[in-house]
Design a protein around this motif. Sequence first.
Motif, short mmCIF file in Angstrom:
data_model
loop_
_atom_site.label_atom_id
_atom_site.label_comp_id
_atom_site.label_asym_id
_atom_site.label_seq_id
_atom_site.Cartn_x
_atom_site.Cartn_y
_atom_site.Cartn_z
N THR A 1 72.27 9.62 43.89
CA THR A 1 71.80 8.57 44.78
C THR A 1 71.54 9.17 46.16
N ASP A 2 70.45 8.77 46.79
CA ASP A 2 70.18 9.22 48.16
C ASP A 2 71.28 8.70 49.08
N ASP A 3 71.74 9.56 49.98
CA ASP A 3 72.80 9.23 50.92
C ASP A 3 72.30 9.59 52.31
N VAL B 1 72.25 14.09 48.74
CA VAL B 1 72.21 13.40 47.45
C VAL B 1 73.65 13.29 46.95
N HIS C 1 70.10 13.40 55.37
CA HIS C 1 69.83 13.06 53.99
C HIS C 1 70.55 14.04 53.08
N HIS D 1 78.59 15.63 46.54
CA HIS D 1 77.14 15.74 46.77
C HIS D 1 76.57 16.93 46.02
#
Length: 186
Positions: A114-116, A124, A122, A137
């Motif tokens: 999920t993009d974080d 993932v 930014h 991550h």
Amino acid sequence: MSAFNLLHLVTKSQPVALRACGLPSGSCRDKKNCKVVFPQQELRKRLTPLQYHVTQEKGTESAFEGEYTHHKDPGIYKCVVCGTPLFKSETKFDSGSGWPSFHDVISSDAVSLTDDFSYGMHRVETSCSQCGAHLGHIFDDGPRPTGKRYCINSASLSFAHAESSSGEAACAGSSPAPASRDKTEL
């Protein structure tokens, strides 16, 4: 553009409800997307405060202090919340980052990405695909053959030694969900 300016731009255009960790709790933003759901009361009793903070509140353990940072035994690393097998010890490597690092997952559907955008950058996020527990991550600076570095919190993992890691064996300190239940509150 600085991280502060980027964060300001994002939050100025959209109101954002942030928790102490910077994001809403739980990796399955909507629990109906998770295959296995545990009551929060059960998780608070079963997990240590650090395990709960990392897996349910997207926390991070201190660098170089996690139980599995320097761990080298052969076996399988599993989700501490539901027992899903995530990583084989053969894919673990010393990245020097202070957290356990793996260059590949045990199967392509074990981990959700999920993009974080927390902290003005930014990244993932990696989460257990079964229960939504936050793991860590993923970065593109890992070794061959994948070039990936799954940077994972020890607190989100349990470990099964090679002699007991075959199949879906339970790990010490974890209560895996029965495979026959699908999207069930346990």
